[in-house]
Design a protein around this motif. Structure first.
Motif, short mmCIF file in Angstrom:
data_model
loop_
_atom_site.label_atom_id
_atom_site.label_comp_id
_atom_site.label_asym_id
_atom_site.label_seq_id
_atom_site.Cartn_x
_atom_site.Cartn_y
_atom_site.Cartn_z
N GLY A 158 -7.91 5.56 -6.15
CA GLY A 158 -6.56 5.09 -5.30
C GLY A 158 -7.63 4.65 -3.54
N GLN A 159 -8.84 5.10 -3.68
CA GLN A 159 -8.62 5.10 -2.21
C GLN A 159 -9.53 3.45 -1.87
N LEU A 160 -9.05 3.33 -1.02
CA LEU A 160 -9.52 1.54 0.24
C LEU A 160 -10.87 1.37 0.91
N ASP B 274 -0.51 7.49 1.29
CA ASP B 274 -1.96 7.42 1.78
C ASP B 274 -2.95 6.50 1.84
N GLN B 275 -2.48 5.39 1.41
CA GLN B 275 -3.53 4.54 1.81
C GLN B 275 -3.63 4.06 2.97
N GLU C 35 -8.92 -1.38 -4.38
CA GLU C 35 -8.37 0.00 -4.22
C GLU C 35 -9.52 0.83 -5.79
N LEU D 157 0.75 -1.40 0.55
CA LEU D 157 -0.59 -0.51 0.51
C LEU D 157 0.49 1.28 -0.22
#
Ligand code: GDP
Ligand code: MN
Length: 395
Positions: free
Chosen positions: A209-211, A174-175, A205, A171
């Motif tokens: 880019g967010q989870l 940022d994650q 993802e 990761l």
């Protein structure tokens, strides 16, 4: 007890874990003009059959659709059917509820789960960069992608452990913050809700880019029923094996299996040993059935009915060791049940222990076609021979 995906997501949200906002659809009319559906920026939705099984995607139970009409179409195709997955058995599971969520645009699929490692006697968190498929398949194809954190129960999951898992997934910085927060909350949910398994597969993802949690599976520990009564009230019995459900109602411990020799045993360990002996004798157990230590004649009758409801059963092996329970009571139950259900399946009975002699005499005098054996291995062999003979005769 297994929860539905929508229930699992609601349980997770109680712990501050972000989950997609979904709508439940129980009839095609529920879709209407789509007012019930959660707003979807992309205009696409995912329609998901709520059944107690994974691998719904491959079975056609997860549909990506482009508009409200697509949701309606999927609803009319799925509701009221049975979904057959690689985990459901050939009869499949009834599709009575659909979860409709705005479709996520997925860039990569990860796997994240919390469960108990029985050998280590610890809660473990498992993460893999290869999500979206069964963890068994990942273990076979990409074993090096699976990472575990073993939790010390006195201190709980450490943030450093969560970070290590995050690094092992590759990761970005940022994650990482979101991942560590998710992992810690998952561990809290697992312990506070007495879960046996929480599985996020995939943890996605997204394009930005967010989870995001796309799929969630939660199983609660059956021994915690009294502590998690609010969830037990929401148990969906339509998803459970009817025979197993009936067994629970009668206080019997029953698991359906695929074989031809039914067994009725008192005690889980003895039941396992009995199943082993059936296999050793060349048969296959049709079920696991533990009638318990302090069993009664009425319970034995119910157990017999349960066994005989299975059309694959070609012979029955009753193996009772009378320690707490008395063999004459068991014999009474067997005789009662055999009369009530007009027993036609060859039945071998092995009674040992308290009042065994009396029990055997009662069976012999009953006039029923029961075969008594003293030795357990001989009893298993006899059951298999009788099953084979019956199959020949039925041809
Ligand atoms: P399962 O097959 O029962 O595990 O159901 P899942 O909810 O995990 O869905 C199966 C697969 O469908 C996922 O691994 C994804 O590849 C895909 N999928 C599910 N939801 C979405 C979504 O919102 N967007 C996209 N692009 N794919 C999805
Ligand atoms: Mn999944």
């Amino acid at each position: 007890m297994n929860l539905h995906e929508y229930q699992a997501k609601s349980l997770l949200s109680e712990f501050g874990i972000p989950v997609p906002s979904g709508a439940l659809i129980r009839s095609a009319d529920d879709v209407g003009d789509g007012a019930r559906l959660s707003a979807s920026e992309s205009g696409r939705w995912v329609v998901k059959a709520q059944v107690h099984s994974g691998a719904r995607g491959k079975a056609g139970g997860v549909r990506l659709v482009g508009d409200v009409a697509g949701v309606s179409q999927a609803a009319s195709e799925l509701l009221g059917t049975r979904l057959v997955t690689t985990q459901s058995g050939p009869a499949g599971l009834p599709v009575e509820t659909l979860l409709v969520e705005p479709a996520a645009s997925i860039r990569h699929e990860y796997y994240l789960a919390v469960t108990v490692d029985r050998a280590l006697q610890r809660v473990v968190m498992i993460a893999s960069s290869q999500g979206g498929m069964d963890i068994e398949a990942v273990a076979e194809r990409h074993p090096q992608s699976i990472h575990r954190a073993v939790v010390n129960p006195t201190v709980g999951l450490g943030a450093y452990q969560a970070r290590e898992l995050g690094f092992s997934l590759g990761l970005g910085a940022d994650q990482m913050k979101a991942f560590v927060s998710l992992a810690l909350k998952l561990y809290r949910a697992f312990t506070e809700r007495d879960a046996a398994l929480i599985e996020i597969n995939p943890l996605a993802e997204l394009a930005d880019g967010q989870l995001a949690i796309v799929d969630a599976k939660v199983a609660l520990d059956d021994n915690a029923e009294y502590r998690q009564a609010d969830w037990w009230q929401r148990r969906d019995v339509a998803q459970e094996d009817p025979a197993e459900r009936k067994a629970i109602d009668h206080g019997l411990n029953y698991v359906s299996l695929d074989g031809n020799i039914a067994c009725m045993v008192n005690g889980a360990g003895l039941a396992m040993a009995t199943m082993d002996l059936i296999q050793h004798a060349g048969g296959m157990p049709a079920n696991f059935l533990d009638v318990g230590g302090g069993t009664s004649a009425a319970k034995v009758t119910e157990a017999f009915k349960l066994i005989l409801a299975n059309p694959r059963v070609e012979a029955i092996l009753v193996n009772i060791f009378g320690g707490i329970v008395r063999c004459d009571l068991i014999a009474e139950g067997i005789i009662e049940a055999a009369r009530e259900v007009a027993l036609e399946v060859p039945t071998v009975v092995r009674l040992a222990g308290t009042n065994a002699e009396q029990g055997r005499r009662m069976l012999a005098e009953s006039g029923l076609a029961l075969t008594a054996e003293d030795d357990l291995a001989a009893a298993a062999n006899r059951a298999v021979v009788l099953a084979n003979t019956k199959r020949e005769a039925d041809r």
